[in-house]
Design an enzyme around this catalytic site. Sequence first.
Site, PDB file in Angstrom:
ATOM      1  N   SER A 142       0.828  -1.216   0.000  1.00  0.00           N
ATOM      2  CA  SER A 142       0.000   0.000   0.000  1.00  0.00           C
ATOM      3  C   SER A 142       0.855   1.255   0.000  1.00  0.00           C
ATOM      4  O   SER A 142       0.351   2.363   0.003  1.00  0.00           O
ATOM      5  CB  SER A 142      -0.920   0.007   1.226  1.00  0.00           C
ATOM      6  OG  SER A 142      -0.138  -0.089   2.417  1.00  0.00           O
ATOM      7  N   GLU A 176     -19.688  20.691 -16.758  1.00  0.00           N
ATOM      8  CA  GLU A 176     -19.885  19.281 -17.123  1.00  0.00           C
ATOM      9  C   GLU A 176     -18.930  18.390 -16.332  1.00  0.00           C
ATOM     10  O   GLU A 176     -19.305  17.311 -15.854  1.00  0.00           O
ATOM     11  CB  GLU A 176     -19.640  19.078 -18.617  1.00  0.00           C
ATOM     12  CG  GLU A 176     -20.721  19.703 -19.484  1.00  0.00           C
ATOM     13  CD  GLU A 176     -20.336  19.667 -20.955  1.00  0.00           C
ATOM     14  OE1 GLU A 176     -20.110  18.568 -21.493  1.00  0.00           O
ATOM     15  OE2 GLU A 176     -20.231  20.743 -21.559  1.00  0.00           O
ATOM     16  N   LYS A 235      -8.490   4.017   1.844  1.00  0.00           N
ATOM     17  CA  LYS A 235      -7.626   5.162   1.584  1.00  0.00           C
ATOM     18  C   LYS A 235      -7.671   5.701   0.161  1.00  0.00           C
ATOM     19  O   LYS A 235      -7.861   6.898  -0.046  1.00  0.00           O
ATOM     20  CB  LYS A 235      -6.193   4.825   2.000  1.00  0.00           C
ATOM     21  CG  LYS A 235      -6.018   5.097   3.497  1.00  0.00           C
ATOM     22  CD  LYS A 235      -4.725   4.594   4.045  1.00  0.00           C
ATOM     23  CE  LYS A 235      -4.693   3.103   4.146  1.00  0.00           C
ATOM     24  NZ  LYS A 235      -5.743   2.558   5.061  1.00  0.00           N
ATOM     25  N   ASN A 284      -2.380  -1.394  13.099  1.00  0.00           N
ATOM     26  CA  ASN A 284      -3.838  -1.230  13.100  1.00  0.00           C
ATOM     27  C   ASN A 284      -4.259   0.076  13.778  1.00  0.00           C
ATOM     28  O   ASN A 284      -5.111   0.807  13.271  1.00  0.00           O
ATOM     29  CB  ASN A 284      -4.514  -2.411  13.792  1.00  0.00           C
ATOM     30  CG  ASN A 284      -4.272  -3.712  13.056  1.00  0.00           C
ATOM     31  OD1 ASN A 284      -3.689  -3.712  11.978  1.00  0.00           O
ATOM     32  ND2 ASN A 284      -4.709  -4.821  13.628  1.00  0.00           N
ATOM     33  N   TYR A 344     -10.044  -5.584  13.437  1.00  0.00           N
ATOM     34  CA  TYR A 344      -9.416  -5.126  12.204  1.00  0.00           C
ATOM     35  C   TYR A 344      -9.408  -6.231  11.143  1.00  0.00           C
ATOM     36  O   TYR A 344      -9.137  -7.391  11.439  1.00  0.00           O
ATOM     37  CB  TYR A 344      -7.964  -4.675  12.471  1.00  0.00           C
ATOM     38  CG  TYR A 344      -7.258  -4.270  11.197  1.00  0.00           C
ATOM     39  CD1 TYR A 344      -7.389  -2.986  10.696  1.00  0.00           C
ATOM     40  CD2 TYR A 344      -6.527  -5.203  10.450  1.00  0.00           C
ATOM     41  CE1 TYR A 344      -6.786  -2.616   9.500  1.00  0.00           C
ATOM     42  CE2 TYR A 344      -5.918  -4.847   9.257  1.00  0.00           C
ATOM     43  CZ  TYR A 344      -6.053  -3.545   8.787  1.00  0.00           C
ATOM     44  OH  TYR A 344      -5.475  -3.190   7.604  1.00  0.00           O
ATOM     45  N   SER A 394     -14.362  23.639 -29.451  1.00  0.00           N
ATOM     46  CA  SER A 394     -14.454  22.358 -30.142  1.00  0.00           C
ATOM     47  C   SER A 394     -13.341  22.297 -31.171  1.00  0.00           C
ATOM     48  O   SER A 394     -13.011  23.296 -31.806  1.00  0.00           O
ATOM     49  CB  SER A 394     -15.813  22.258 -30.833  1.00  0.00           C
ATOM     50  OG  SER A 394     -15.732  21.363 -31.930  1.00  0.00           O
ATOM     51  N   THR A 410     -40.960  25.032 -10.898  1.00  0.00           N
ATOM     52  CA  THR A 410     -41.159  23.734 -10.244  1.00  0.00           C
ATOM     53  C   THR A 410     -41.469  22.779 -11.389  1.00  0.00           C
ATOM     54  O   THR A 410     -42.029  23.207 -12.415  1.00  0.00           O
ATOM     55  CB  THR A 410     -42.342  23.747  -9.250  1.00  0.00           C
ATOM     56  OG1 THR A 410     -43.534  24.096  -9.964  1.00  0.00           O
ATOM     57  CG2 THR A 410     -42.124  24.734  -8.120  1.00  0.00           C
ATOM     58  N   HIS A 411     -41.067  21.523 -11.228  1.00  0.00           N
ATOM     59  CA  HIS A 411     -41.186  20.543 -12.323  1.00  0.00           C
ATOM     60  C   HIS A 411     -40.517  21.066 -13.589  1.00  0.00           C
ATOM     61  O   HIS A 411     -40.892  20.731 -14.699  1.00  0.00           O
ATOM     62  CB  HIS A 411     -42.648  20.199 -12.612  1.00  0.00           C
ATOM     63  CG  HIS A 411     -43.415  19.854 -11.376  1.00  0.00           C
ATOM     64  ND1 HIS A 411     -43.553  18.579 -10.907  1.00  0.00           N
ATOM     65  CD2 HIS A 411     -44.048  20.653 -10.470  1.00  0.00           C
ATOM     66  CE1 HIS A 411     -44.261  18.574  -9.791  1.00  0.00           C
ATOM     67  NE2 HIS A 411     -44.552  19.833  -9.483  1.00  0.00           N
ATOM     68  N   GLN A 436      -7.990  -1.572   4.418  1.00  0.00           N
ATOM     69  CA  GLN A 436      -6.982  -0.852   3.649  1.00  0.00           C
ATOM     70  C   GLN A 436      -7.614  -0.153   2.440  1.00  0.00           C
ATOM     71  O   GLN A 436      -7.047   0.787   1.891  1.00  0.00           O
ATOM     72  CB  GLN A 436      -5.900  -1.841   3.204  1.00  0.00           C
ATOM     73  CG  GLN A 436      -4.790  -1.255   2.396  1.00  0.00           C
ATOM     74  CD  GLN A 436      -3.602  -2.201   2.332  1.00  0.00           C
ATOM     75  OE1 GLN A 436      -3.084  -2.628   3.354  1.00  0.00           O
ATOM     76  NE2 GLN A 436      -3.175  -2.551   1.136  1.00  0.00           N
TER      77      GLN A 436
HETATM   78  N1  ARG Z   1      -2.203  -0.992   5.456  1.00  0.00           N
HETATM   79  C1  ARG Z   1      -3.185  -1.330   6.441  1.00  0.00           C
HETATM   80  C2  ARG Z   1      -4.445  -0.459   6.276  1.00  0.00           C
HETATM   81  O1  ARG Z   1      -4.387   0.459   5.534  1.00  0.00           O
HETATM   82  C3  ARG Z   1      -2.670  -1.093   7.803  1.00  0.00           C
HETATM   83  C4  ARG Z   1      -1.688  -2.124   8.202  1.00  0.00           C
HETATM   84  C5  ARG Z   1      -2.293  -3.181   8.978  1.00  0.00           C
HETATM   85  N2  ARG Z   1      -1.785  -4.357   8.424  1.00  0.00           N
HETATM   86  C6  ARG Z   1      -1.941  -5.533   8.989  1.00  0.00           C
HETATM   87  N3  ARG Z   1      -1.477  -6.536   8.379  1.00  0.00           N
HETATM   88  N4  ARG Z   1      -2.579  -5.686  10.113  1.00  0.00           N
HETATM   89  O2  ARG Z   1      -5.457  -0.727   6.858  1.00  0.00           O
END
Ligand code: ARG
Length: 466
Positions: free
Chosen positions: A27, A295, A330, A115, A322, A282, A160-161, A327
């Site tokens: 990651s 747009e 993100k 975590n 967890y 264009s 409206t509408h 992951q």
């Molecule tokens: N990269 C993980 C996340 O974004 C966090 C690391 C936790 N990894 C693990 N093997 N417990 O959630």
Amino acid sequence: MTEANDALWGGRFATGPADAMAALSKSTHFDWRLAKYDLQGSAAHLKALAKAQVISEEERDVLLKAIDELAKRIDNGMFRFKPEDEDVHSALERGLIEIAGSEAGGKIRAGRSRNDQIATLIRMFALDASRAVEEQLLAYLDALCGKAEEYMGLAMAGRTHFQHAQPILLSHHLLAHAWPQVRNLQRLEDLRKRLKKSPYGSAALAGNTYGLDAQLVAEELGFSEPTENSIDATASRDLVAEFNFVLSMVSIDLSRLAEEIIIWATAEFDYVKLSDQYSTGSSIMPQKKHPDVVELARGKSGRIVGNLAGLLTTLKGLPLGYNRDLQEDKEAIFDSFDTLMLVLPAFTGMVATLEFNRSRLQDLSVAGFSLATDVADFVVRQGVPFKEAHEIVGKLVAFCEENGLELDELTREQYESISRHLKPELREVVNLSAAIESRNSAGGTSSKQVIEQMVKLRKLTGKVKR
Ligand code: ARG
């Protein structure tokens, strides 16, 4: 496949991960963006470790210095993550050990886990990002208010509408696009209260055994207090989803004005002109001027909502605590944020440079018999029940349509033939400015009310808590 296993978790493994496994797991290419927060987290953690006497004060100071040095090396490009680094945490621990040696550097991991680290970092990111969005939103609201002030008094057809309904002030309409964004600002402010709790010290899921001062860490990182439940702290991403929801709502609200501007800019409407700075041409049709900015704003709202839908789907059915699925939060939130931060400045610039066609808006504001409600109100004032007045005016409209007349163009006899309540004085009483100014109820379209809401809006957007 790598020979030895250099990962943070290599101990029990005979070999490193297969290339395909490493590629799936990695990651760093996106969570590297959180490096500065990870370093701040590490510094705060070191202070808690020293306070709990897990490390000495000397070790703390050596490591704090090493963190500063690492931050510098990242800034000047001397330290970069390597393809082998699994994630931002691994890369930075490697960097710290390179500077401080593995004896001291190896101590930092006590009492924390990736975590709780990642759960903390994503909150820090969301806090900062929410303030950046807020700043852009305030600039947008400023541009909207500016236009509303510039065109104060100009009438347009209210719909409206999507059909002509009643005449309104253009400023009233523009400010109707401002209030949803005010609510989005309030949502961000409210979300920050929930974001301001620190998961650090929750470790993998159950907490740490070292008596680390979680309040100290929280305050060092700009949070107000630690989270209440270590499992929830590490396993939930509802706040990321909530942030993504607000970003979605902001972009959806922008897309509604975007859609109107697209329509307003057509030859049929001819309500607005976009500045050359905020339009494109264009490649084949030399005459064309495209409202690409709106747009794109409309289109990108789909992408942002897609990110939200993706994250919600990831979260659905996930057991505690967890899971690696988390992951996936993100890239989605980074993309939503980056996308909106591209859209907002352009959208603001477009609004600030919009030019409305005054005569066109004014002329069309009473088209489509949009004063009919006012004629009905005129009849009601003679003691006629609204139900009956509605019917009388309905007949009047039908007569006008048949004979190609406007509501005020009938002769005394013609009015009388429809109803004795259609007194010819209605021509003086029922007109555009009366229709607007008489709608003086709270939040109505009269200039008094519109000026009042403008003052409120200016006040509100002048002070939003950080
Ligand atoms: N990269 C993980 C996340 O974004 C966090 C690391 C936790 N990894 C693990 N093997 N417990 O959630």
